[in-house]
Design a protein around this motif. Structure first.
Motif, mmCIF file in Angstrom:
data_model
loop_
_atom_site.group_PDB
_atom_site.id
_atom_site.type_symbol
_atom_site.label_atom_id
_atom_site.label_comp_id
_atom_site.label_asym_id
_atom_site.label_seq_id
_atom_site.Cartn_x
_atom_site.Cartn_y
_atom_site.Cartn_z
ATOM 1 N N GLU A 94 33.198 58.958 59.123
ATOM 2 C CA GLU A 94 33.051 58.822 57.521
ATOM 3 C C GLU A 94 33.346 60.095 56.923
ATOM 4 O OE1 GLU A 94 29.748 56.488 55.845
ATOM 5 O OE2 GLU A 94 29.348 55.850 57.901
ATOM 6 N N SER A 96 33.026 61.768 52.712
ATOM 7 C CA SER A 96 32.876 61.880 51.395
ATOM 8 C C SER A 96 33.205 62.994 50.455
ATOM 9 C CB SER A 96 31.633 61.141 50.886
ATOM 10 O OG SER A 96 30.567 62.458 51.129
ATOM 11 N N TRP A 107 35.971 58.025 49.326
ATOM 12 C CA TRP A 107 34.944 57.645 50.469
ATOM 13 C C TRP A 107 35.757 56.731 51.526
ATOM 14 C CZ3 TRP A 107 29.758 58.633 51.060
ATOM 15 C CH2 TRP A 107 29.102 58.156 52.088
ATOM 16 N N TYR A 108 35.755 57.270 52.789
ATOM 17 C CA TYR A 108 36.300 56.517 53.977
ATOM 18 C C TYR A 108 35.227 56.227 54.778
ATOM 19 C CZ TYR A 108 38.694 55.553 58.216
ATOM 20 O OH TYR A 108 39.319 55.000 59.356
ATOM 21 N N VAL A 109 35.300 55.005 55.403
ATOM 22 C CA VAL A 109 34.452 54.375 56.472
ATOM 23 C C VAL A 109 35.238 53.949 57.509
ATOM 24 C CG1 VAL A 109 32.529 52.899 57.128
ATOM 25 C CG2 VAL A 109 32.763 53.923 54.726
ATOM 26 N N LYS A 110 35.091 54.272 58.708
ATOM 27 C CA LYS A 110 35.833 53.816 59.633
ATOM 28 C C LYS A 110 35.432 52.255 60.296
ATOM 29 C CE LYS A 110 36.695 55.828 64.283
ATOM 30 N NZ LYS A 110 36.661 56.726 65.248
#
Length: 110
Positions: A94, A96, A107-110
């Motif tokens: 992740e 932010s 915001w990136y969430v795998k």
């Protein structure tokens, strides 16, 4: 995302924002916990966390003009955040990017 070194030997991840923000903080998470935190000034971003010396984080303007923006001492103007590692692969679960007024700009969430 996961990245390995290219033919030039560098490994990086770019986050392209929708406009120029005054980036205050970038946090990289690993398995749900903050792993590295960069706090930005108007000149650069400094890291706190694990193995910071292996990483470089830059905030720049690649797609939009950032001239004529007010100078703010505790953030860096840009529309692109680039995380680069000096050796090895880059694995981020992740990330932010937080702008000056507390808005989470990415915001990136795998």
């Amino acid at each position: 995302p996961y990245a390995v070194a290219g033919s030039d030997g560098t490994t990086w991840l770019k986050v392209i924002l929708d406009r120029v923000y005054c980036v205050e903080q970038v946090v990289v998470y690993w398995r749900g916990s903050p792993y590295r935190t960069w706090t930005c000034s108007n000149t650069d971003c400094t890291c706190q966390g694990t193995h910071c010396s292996r990483y470089t984080l830059t905030v720049s303007s690649e797609r939009a003009a950032s001239h004529n923006l007010p100078t703010v001492s505790d953030c860096k103007h840009g529309d692109t955040v680039k995380l680069q590692i000096t050796d090895g692969s880059l694995d981020v679960s992740e990330i932010s990017v937080t702008g000056k007024q507390g808005e989470i700009t990415y915001w990136y969430v795998k």
